[in-house]
Motif scaffolding. Sequence first.
Motif, short mmCIF file in Angstrom:
data_model
loop_
_atom_site.label_atom_id
_atom_site.label_comp_id
_atom_site.label_asym_id
_atom_site.label_seq_id
_atom_site.Cartn_x
_atom_site.Cartn_y
_atom_site.Cartn_z
N ALA A 113 -13.07 -12.45 2.04
CA ALA A 113 -13.30 -12.10 3.25
C ALA A 113 -12.38 -12.57 4.73
N LYS A 114 -12.10 -13.52 4.08
CA LYS A 114 -11.27 -14.45 5.37
C LYS A 114 -10.24 -13.59 5.77
N THR A 115 -9.93 -12.90 4.27
CA THR A 115 -8.34 -12.44 4.55
C THR A 115 -8.60 -11.29 4.89
N ALA A 116 -9.64 -10.12 4.80
CA ALA A 116 -9.69 -8.70 5.78
C ALA A 116 -9.94 -9.41 7.06
N ILE A 117 -10.96 -10.42 7.58
CA ILE A 117 -11.08 -10.74 9.00
C ILE A 117 -9.89 -10.83 9.53
N GLU A 118 -8.82 -11.58 9.00
CA GLU A 118 -7.84 -12.27 9.29
C GLU A 118 -7.29 -10.76 10.84
N ALA A 119 -7.34 -9.83 9.27
CA ALA A 119 -5.96 -8.94 9.62
C ALA A 119 -7.08 -7.39 10.51
N ALA A 120 -8.34 -7.96 10.93
CA ALA A 120 -9.39 -7.23 11.37
C ALA A 120 -8.74 -8.01 12.52
N CYS A 121 -9.00 -9.13 13.25
CA CYS A 121 -8.99 -10.30 14.35
C CYS A 121 -8.71 -11.26 14.21
N ASN A 122 -7.51 -11.90 14.42
CA ASN A 122 -6.65 -12.99 13.72
C ASN A 122 -7.29 -14.53 15.34
N ASN A 123 -7.05 -15.54 14.16
CA ASN A 123 -7.75 -16.43 14.59
C ASN A 123 -8.98 -16.93 15.35
N THR A 124 -9.90 -15.50 15.15
CA THR A 124 -11.37 -15.93 15.37
C THR A 124 -12.50 -15.96 15.01
N VAL A 125 -13.07 -16.10 14.20
CA VAL A 125 -13.92 -16.12 13.21
C VAL A 125 -13.88 -17.51 12.16
N SER A 126 -14.53 -18.43 12.19
CA SER A 126 -14.38 -19.69 11.89
C SER A 126 -14.97 -19.24 10.15
N CYS A 127 -14.24 -20.33 9.05
CA CYS A 127 -14.85 -20.38 7.56
C CYS A 127 -16.24 -20.73 7.45
N ALA A 128 -16.10 -21.65 8.51
CA ALA A 128 -17.81 -22.38 8.48
C ALA A 128 -18.75 -21.10 8.16
N ASP A 129 -18.69 -20.34 9.30
CA ASP A 129 -19.10 -19.27 9.25
C ASP A 129 -18.98 -18.45 7.95
N ILE A 130 -17.99 -18.04 8.01
CA ILE A 130 -18.30 -17.00 6.62
C ILE A 130 -18.82 -17.88 5.74
N VAL A 131 -18.89 -19.47 5.51
CA VAL A 131 -20.09 -18.94 4.34
C VAL A 131 -21.21 -18.98 4.62
N ALA A 132 -21.70 -19.74 5.60
CA ALA A 132 -22.98 -19.61 6.43
C ALA A 132 -23.24 -17.81 5.74
N PHE A 133 -22.82 -17.11 6.34
CA PHE A 133 -23.29 -15.32 6.30
C PHE A 133 -23.32 -15.15 5.20
N ALA A 134 -21.82 -16.34 3.98
CA ALA A 134 -22.13 -15.36 2.55
C ALA A 134 -23.27 -16.21 2.14
N ALA A 135 -23.82 -17.12 2.64
CA ALA A 135 -25.28 -17.61 1.61
C ALA A 135 -25.75 -16.71 2.17
N ARG A 136 -26.36 -15.95 3.56
CA ARG A 136 -27.26 -15.92 4.24
C ARG A 136 -27.66 -13.83 3.26
N ASP A 137 -26.38 -13.75 3.02
CA ASP A 137 -26.28 -12.09 2.31
C ASP A 137 -26.36 -12.16 0.80
N ALA A 138 -26.23 -13.10 -0.33
CA ALA A 138 -26.12 -13.53 -1.02
C ALA A 138 -27.49 -13.46 -1.29
N SER A 139 -27.61 -14.04 -0.01
CA SER A 139 -29.56 -14.65 -0.43
C SER A 139 -30.21 -13.33 -0.53
N TYR A 140 -30.16 -12.28 0.88
CA TYR A 140 -30.39 -11.48 0.48
C TYR A 140 -30.91 -10.22 -1.12
#
Length: 354
Positions: free
Chosen positions: A144-171
């Motif tokens: 996810a991080k690699t794809a996000i960096e390609a779309a908008c670099n230096n913007t989205v934290s890894c901590a947020d990716i972990v949190a969103f991933a837990a939310r989506d896995a739960s869903y």
Amino acid sequence: MATKLAALVVLVAFLAGPAACEGTYICFNGWLRLPSILDKLLCPRGSGTRREPVPSPSGSGLSYGYYSTSCPSAEKIVKEAVKKAVDENPGIGAGLVRLFFHDCFVRGCDASVLLNTTNSNNETEREGLPNMNSLRGFEVIDEAKTAIEAACNNTVSCADIVAFAARDASYFLSNGSINIPMPGGRYDGRESFASETDQLPGPFSNVAELNASFAAKGFTLDEMVTLSGAHTIGRARCMFFSSRFSEMNQTYAANLRAECSNNGDTNVNQDSVTSNVLDKQYYQNVIDNKVLFTSDAVLNSTETRTQVIDNADKPGEWERKFEKAMEKMGKIKGDQQGLEIRKVCWRVNNVGQY
Ligand code: HEM
């Protein structure tokens, strides 16, 4: 001296394997079983956690849809990566839910759990006893991080990716029944220490120890019971429960004995009824004495029994409480957050300087 002795005993206990620990007692914040005399010597109650508790959840600086302007595709990219992984192997979804818990409980939600060892730090959280050879799902975060960096670099934290991933896995694992409101806006930390993973509750803990561990992060007893319901998915190693076969439902224990076949590293399903579904089945399993760890079974105690029965019986009750508790988990702050947006999730930026 006591630390060195403890390290030696820990090593011996692990090398000796589960059989050597039959009839023994619990220590190291509930992560190891030691002979009772050593436990009393080395681990007076409450000594498992060395650091002072971090501040309780505050969540300041976080907001929903945080990247809607700066990186509109971010949350969608995470969701797609998680969907693909869960479709291939639901166990990775379980791993992502746990990754979030283990990140947030140690230094707050700052992706410290993702950092690899380096020349200057060969003991990051990943090497800690609760995490080593156990955590999974790292590759989904990296993808996810690699794809996000390609779309908008230096913007989205890894901590947020972990949190969103837990939310989506739960869903996905709950077939859409659990929808955690998850704000963004966390920053990535630059430090990670294996020793701090002793703040995570261990499988040999009793209710008082579990309560203390969760209270240190700002959670109530009821929230502790609620979050334990995550043990309705994923797998666990026999070394963490083979000492308590005799305390379990005997049909259940017989199946586990066969699966474990004296190998402490073997993995079994945590929920033998609906193993890959994030649902309230865990609480029925607690009532039926068909759970793995001491820390699961003790929820039958008087202090927590009512919550267990309510969660098992009332449709939707646990799911709503789980959503709230996971959102709250995402707001745990450490004392050293807000440092950077990592370019790569498993190492800090400008690593050459350190
Ligand atoms: C209440 C105290 C808790 C204790 C003592 C505990 C302990 C453990 C242990 C020992 C394992 C098995 C690890 C292994 O065998 O390698 C495990 C697995 C797991 N735990 Fe917990 N845990 C607790 C709370 C939580 C919470 C709060 C969550 C999430 C909200 C969670 C989510 C999971 C998941 C999903 C797995 C399976 C992971 C996988 O299959 O990769 N646990 N836990």
